[in-house]
Design an enzyme around this catalytic site. Structure first.
Site, PDB file in Angstrom:
ATOM      1  N   GLN A 107      20.531   8.521  14.745  1.00  0.00           N
ATOM      2  CA  GLN A 107      21.138   8.406  16.074  1.00  0.00           C
ATOM      3  C   GLN A 107      20.043   8.345  17.131  1.00  0.00           C
ATOM      4  O   GLN A 107      20.330   8.176  18.309  1.00  0.00           O
ATOM      5  CB  GLN A 107      22.014   9.635  16.355  1.00  0.00           C
ATOM      6  CG  GLN A 107      23.160   9.807  15.383  1.00  0.00           C
ATOM      7  CD  GLN A 107      23.784  11.194  15.529  1.00  0.00           C
ATOM      8  OE1 GLN A 107      24.606  11.430  16.405  1.00  0.00           O
ATOM      9  NE2 GLN A 107      23.405  12.112  14.671  1.00  0.00           N
ATOM     10  N   ASN A 108      18.799   8.531  16.709  1.00  0.00           N
ATOM     11  CA  ASN A 108      17.717   8.624  17.685  1.00  0.00           C
ATOM     12  C   ASN A 108      17.291   7.245  18.174  1.00  0.00           C
ATOM     13  O   ASN A 108      17.241   6.292  17.403  1.00  0.00           O
ATOM     14  CB  ASN A 108      16.522   9.366  17.074  1.00  0.00           C
ATOM     15  CG  ASN A 108      16.895  10.795  16.717  1.00  0.00           C
ATOM     16  OD1 ASN A 108      17.903  11.305  17.208  1.00  0.00           O
ATOM     17  ND2 ASN A 108      16.115  11.432  15.874  1.00  0.00           N
ATOM     18  N   ASP A 110      14.325   6.868  19.612  1.00  0.00           N
ATOM     19  CA  ASP A 110      12.865   6.772  19.514  1.00  0.00           C
ATOM     20  C   ASP A 110      12.501   5.996  18.244  1.00  0.00           C
ATOM     21  O   ASP A 110      13.378   5.608  17.472  1.00  0.00           O
ATOM     22  CB  ASP A 110      12.229   8.176  19.517  1.00  0.00           C
ATOM     23  CG  ASP A 110      12.635   9.012  18.295  1.00  0.00           C
ATOM     24  OD1 ASP A 110      12.474   8.529  17.162  1.00  0.00           O
ATOM     25  OD2 ASP A 110      13.109  10.155  18.472  1.00  0.00           O
ATOM     26  N   HIS A 125      22.309   4.101  17.550  1.00  0.00           N
ATOM     27  CA  HIS A 125      22.432   4.192  19.008  1.00  0.00           C
ATOM     28  C   HIS A 125      21.402   3.338  19.742  1.00  0.00           C
ATOM     29  O   HIS A 125      21.154   3.568  20.932  1.00  0.00           O
ATOM     30  CB  HIS A 125      22.351   5.666  19.450  1.00  0.00           C
ATOM     31  CG  HIS A 125      23.537   6.473  19.018  1.00  0.00           C
ATOM     32  ND1 HIS A 125      23.558   7.848  19.029  1.00  0.00           N
ATOM     33  CD2 HIS A 125      24.763   6.086  18.566  1.00  0.00           C
ATOM     34  CE1 HIS A 125      24.756   8.274  18.585  1.00  0.00           C
ATOM     35  NE2 HIS A 125      25.488   7.221  18.301  1.00  0.00           N
ATOM     36  N   CYS A 156      17.528 -10.681  36.836  1.00  0.00           N
ATOM     37  CA  CYS A 156      17.426 -12.124  36.634  1.00  0.00           C
ATOM     38  C   CYS A 156      17.169 -12.760  38.001  1.00  0.00           C
ATOM     39  O   CYS A 156      17.900 -12.475  38.968  1.00  0.00           O
ATOM     40  CB  CYS A 156      18.726 -12.657  36.038  1.00  0.00           C
ATOM     41  SG  CYS A 156      18.754 -14.458  35.936  1.00  0.00           S
ATOM     42  N   PRO A 223      18.515  24.550  12.490  1.00  0.00           N
ATOM     43  CA  PRO A 223      18.304  25.983  12.735  1.00  0.00           C
ATOM     44  C   PRO A 223      19.536  26.666  13.320  1.00  0.00           C
ATOM     45  O   PRO A 223      19.634  27.897  13.309  1.00  0.00           O
ATOM     46  CB  PRO A 223      17.140  26.015  13.742  1.00  0.00           C
ATOM     47  CG  PRO A 223      17.105  24.666  14.367  1.00  0.00           C
ATOM     48  CD  PRO A 223      17.699  23.705  13.381  1.00  0.00           C
ATOM     49  N   GLU A 224      20.473  25.863  13.833  1.00  0.00           N
ATOM     50  CA  GLU A 224      21.668  26.418  14.500  1.00  0.00           C
ATOM     51  C   GLU A 224      22.919  25.857  13.836  1.00  0.00           C
ATOM     52  O   GLU A 224      22.870  24.799  13.214  1.00  0.00           O
ATOM     53  CB  GLU A 224      21.701  25.964  15.977  1.00  0.00           C
ATOM     54  CG  GLU A 224      20.478  26.304  16.800  1.00  0.00           C
ATOM     55  CD  GLU A 224      20.367  27.786  17.076  1.00  0.00           C
ATOM     56  OE1 GLU A 224      21.411  28.473  17.080  1.00  0.00           O
ATOM     57  OE2 GLU A 224      19.224  28.254  17.257  1.00  0.00           O
ATOM     58  N   ALA A 240      13.396  20.830  11.016  1.00  0.00           N
ATOM     59  CA  ALA A 240      13.089  19.635  10.229  1.00  0.00           C
ATOM     60  C   ALA A 240      11.622  19.609   9.789  1.00  0.00           C
ATOM     61  O   ALA A 240      11.322  19.331   8.625  1.00  0.00           O
ATOM     62  CB  ALA A 240      13.411  18.390  11.065  1.00  0.00           C
TER      63      ALA A 240
END
Ligand code: OAD
Length: 251
Positions: A107-108, A110, A125, A156, A223-224, A240
């Site tokens: 979904q990243n 980057d 995404h 444009c 972690p959550e 991660a």
């Protein structure tokens, strides 16, 4: 002497060893330890500090194009400055050493999976570094966004159509080919590894449900707690960059 791995990690390794097809679904937490903030962290998340409807919707962009353009420009700059973390590298290395066994759906927006060496990453995404026109260009072939005016946002020179970042905004469809390829992977994998996503955004989060319904084991690294923890056969509580190297390259 190295400490014994937690029992969950040992079970996760066994799942991985048995799996012929691993589908990894990643979210913002995957890149957190590279220095890119997540969206929904209560303290540091982008959506705790910024209004998503203003910054991540076509309506928000139309209302204040320069504000939105500048926000993405600063995110692009921040992303160029960071590096893949040990988690990205562990996934890329495993895929390289086990051709055809692991696919990544992210979904990243980057490019850290790609820069770590992962190929054929499915981007649900979009890609923040890409530009596209806000409104479809009526010309054939379409005008080149590289030739837009040097304004914020670029436009444009003929019709004023603004350039926007190539990410999926709220209220927009996901790229059809990417979603369909991701669904096929979710349906055909025998292990779905979900890393660093809150599971709050659909259809991406639905891939974990689809994998489970289709018979895959579902393993979550976070972690959550996340909103899709009920889909997991196994939860690994940790980050991660710490856990993926332990899972994929234990020696
Ligand atoms: P969120 O910000 O919603 O969730 C990030 C998740 O990562 C949370 O569950 C955190 O607990 C977890 N996390 C934080 N640090 C971590 C770490 N070091 N290792 C592992 N996990 C960690 O991000 P997403 O689920 O990716 O949409 O959000 C989904 C979509 O919502 C995004 O793709 C974005 C956003 O609006 C678009 O850009 C279209």
């Amino acid at each position: 002497m190295e400490a014994e791995p937690a029992p969950e990690l040992k079970t996760a390794r066994e799942l991985l060893l048995r799996a012929h097809r691993v589908c990894v679904l990643t979210g913002a937490g995957m890149s957190a330890e590279s220095g890119i903030p997540t969206f929904r962290d209560a303290q540091t998340g982008l959506w705790a500090r910024f209004n998503p409807m203003q910054l991540a919707s076509p309506e928000g962009f139309r209302a204040n194009p320069s504000l939105v353009w500048d926000w993405y420009a600063s995110r692009r700059e921040a992303m160029r400055a960071v590096q893949p973390n040990a988690g990205h590298l562990a996934l890329a290395r495993f895929a390289h050493e086990h051709p055809g066994r692991l696919s990544i759906v992210t979904q990243n927006v980057d490019d850290l999976h790609q820069r770590a060496g992962s190929v054929d990453v499915i981007r649900l995404h979009g890609d923040i570094m890409q530009n596209s026109w806000l409104d479809p260009c009526p010309r054939d072939p379409a005008c080149d966004t590289d030739r837009a005016t040097p304004t914020r946002p670029p436009r444009c020179a003929d019709c004023g159509n603004p350039v926007r970042p190539g990410v999926v905004w709220f209220g927009e469809m996901l790229p059809v080919a990417a979603l369909s390829a991701a669904e096929q992977l979710a349906q055909s994998c025998d292990l779905m590894l979900v890393v660093g996503t809150s599971g709050a955004v659909y259809p991406a989060a639905g891939l974990a449900h689809l994998a489970r319904r289709s018979g895959a084991q579902v393993l979550i690294v976070n972690p959550e707690p996340s909103e899709i923890d009920d889909q997991a056969h196994l939860l690994l509580r940790g980050t991660a960059a710490r856990l993926l190297p332990l899972l994929f390259n234990p020696n």
